[in-house]
Enzyme design. Sequence first.
Site, mmCIF file in Angstrom:
data_model
loop_
_atom_site.group_PDB
_atom_site.id
_atom_site.type_symbol
_atom_site.label_atom_id
_atom_site.label_comp_id
_atom_site.label_asym_id
_atom_site.label_seq_id
_atom_site.Cartn_x
_atom_site.Cartn_y
_atom_site.Cartn_z
ATOM 1 C CG MET A 30 -41.821 -21.615 -34.149
ATOM 2 S SD MET A 30 -43.493 -20.962 -33.937
ATOM 3 C CE MET A 30 -43.225 -19.753 -32.654
ATOM 4 C CG LEU A 33 -32.008 -20.172 -35.654
ATOM 5 C CD1 LEU A 33 -30.973 -20.968 -36.442
ATOM 6 C CD2 LEU A 33 -33.046 -21.109 -35.041
ATOM 7 C CG HIS A 37 -33.287 -21.797 -31.437
ATOM 8 N ND1 HIS A 37 -33.413 -20.426 -31.409
ATOM 9 C CD2 HIS A 37 -34.546 -22.286 -31.320
ATOM 10 C CE1 HIS A 37 -34.692 -20.096 -31.293
ATOM 11 N NE2 HIS A 37 -35.406 -21.210 -31.229
ATOM 12 C CD GLN A 148 -36.015 -27.442 -17.537
ATOM 13 O OE1 GLN A 148 -35.036 -28.182 -17.477
ATOM 14 N NE2 GLN A 148 -36.372 -26.643 -16.536
ATOM 15 C CG ASP A 150 -40.871 -23.243 -25.437
ATOM 16 O OD1 ASP A 150 -41.467 -22.219 -25.054
ATOM 17 O OD2 ASP A 150 -39.981 -23.233 -26.287
ATOM 18 C CD GLN A 153 -42.978 -26.582 -27.916
ATOM 19 O OE1 GLN A 153 -43.638 -25.725 -28.470
ATOM 20 N NE2 GLN A 153 -41.669 -26.642 -28.024
ATOM 21 C CB VAL A 176 -29.365 -21.262 -23.400
ATOM 22 C CG1 VAL A 176 -28.163 -20.323 -23.474
ATOM 23 C CG2 VAL A 176 -28.959 -22.672 -23.801
ATOM 24 C CB SER A 186 -37.428 -15.724 -30.957
ATOM 25 O OG SER A 186 -36.739 -16.933 -31.187
ATOM 26 N NE ARG A 187 -43.902 -14.826 -28.808
ATOM 27 C CZ ARG A 187 -44.200 -16.124 -28.932
ATOM 28 N NH1 ARG A 187 -43.574 -17.024 -28.198
ATOM 29 N NH2 ARG A 187 -45.125 -16.518 -29.799
#
Lengths: 278, 278
Positions: A30, A33, A37, A148, A150, A153, A176, A186-187
């Site tokens: 999303m 990065l 990612h 991993q 998520d 998911q 990571v 990202s959050r």
Amino acid sequence: MQVINTVKDLRNWVRSTKGSGQSIGLVPTMGFLHEGHLSLVESAKSENGQVVISIFVNPAQFGPNEDYDRYPRDFERDSKLAEKAGVDVVFAPSAEEMYPRESQITMAAGALANVMCGKSRPGHFNGVLKVVTKLFHLVQPDTAYFGQKDAQQLAIIESLVRDFDFPLEIRRIDTVREQDGLAKSSRNVYLSETERAEAPKLYQALQVGVTAARDGKDPIPGMARFIESATSGTIDYIELLSYPDLTEEPNGQAILALAVQFQKARLIDNIIFNLKEN
Amino acid sequence: MQVINTVKDLRNWVRSTKGSGQSIGLVPTMGFLHEGHLSLVESAKSENGQVVISIFVNPAQFGPNEDYDRYPRDFERDSKLAEKAGVDVVFAPSAEEMYPRESQITMAAGALANVMCGKSRPGHFNGVLKVVTKLFHLVQPDTAYFGQKDAQQLAIIESLVRDFDFPLEIRRIDTVREQDGLAKSSRNVYLSETERAEAPKLYQALQVGVTAARDGKDPIPGMARFIESATSGTIDYIELLSYPDLTEEPNGQAILALAVQFQKARLIDNIIFNLKEN
């Protein structure tokens, strides 16, 4: 590096790439990065002739009260990072390009979505299934790479691929972390300075919990007390389940996972481990 | 002609066929082949380097009280017909090969399944979506061929392909009929001699109904009276809907469809037409 914004241009690129006999690795993201990612990109590069990264903040996986509008976006920065990492194609469609009309057919994650994040994010994983299926059909990768972090998911996407015989492989790549142990996300940019200092406690709690679980104890009450005393966040869940089938009373391979809500960011983290190995 | 029974062998064949640059046409069937299927094969042959016919009576699309066990099967005869028609590969997996474990992820046809056959066959189209998605991923056809006789199935599969961006095209092929107008169907063998003589009335009813609908009249009551007086069957439904979105109050492209239950066979038929053209 090419930036592709339309389904039509992507299909043309896929056709000519497949025609030339090159394999394709896909890293669905999303955007915004970070090194998590980029570690997926690195794995993809080591196994494929061509690497596609998709950057798409998927509206279908956000609930009405979630952070779709304010999810962090910075395409220019992402594009530079992707190029530096050796990505061949950035696929960055608009929401209208991905969802030009209302869908008739739906997918559902079933029992796999009844635990962990699925409980507080109804419909979230159905939206993930939708966009991932579309991306798999559009990019036609030989291998797709997921982090991993998520983990739920990932378990659901692994089921998707197995249940419907998608002609591709899924790679699970380690989370990571920052030097202090906080999982990259990202959050994380939405944490206040104080919250950022507290956030590494989540991973510490998981590590202590894994030791307790391997000793045959219930790790959750102790972890909850620790997180409540050491952070200002509110615990959404702490769960110990089998992995990847996400059922209760794990025996061998297990996941210890948590979600904690801070003021503007909800953080998740997990450790996947074998209950029988020390 | 090759007969392939396993997913693994099929994947190998697909890989080498794609590698050689040949296009693949897929004709999905439940076997007990008749001229309707063979006309799908003929279209597939005219457009593709290689033609695959799948023969699989899909348990997932039969309800608990339906005819899965007694659905007609004759692999030897099918195999000869397929070879004579110029099929390159027959894919005939066992149920265990197609469904080696319980699925976690489900697909649903939504509103498209709330009309016509969907009303009396709950879950049927979800089972169709499942097997068709699997077959598309296993065979990876460039084009897949379906008969208009199963018009609701076709509308749902067209939605599936569009909603999830499958990299293939769907061809709708006209219904093949006996000389007296009865739509060819594997289930016709279960008609008694009397029922077989009555069955052409269904298509006659549809033809009269289309004329009435084009004249702005409601065709259904007259069709129902005709079928009830001219056959021993029980009407399951007669519906006039838009096509392919299957909503009420059609305006342009429409479908007039029916299902009639005879003693051991439930027959379906339809005409797709434009309400505004005479």
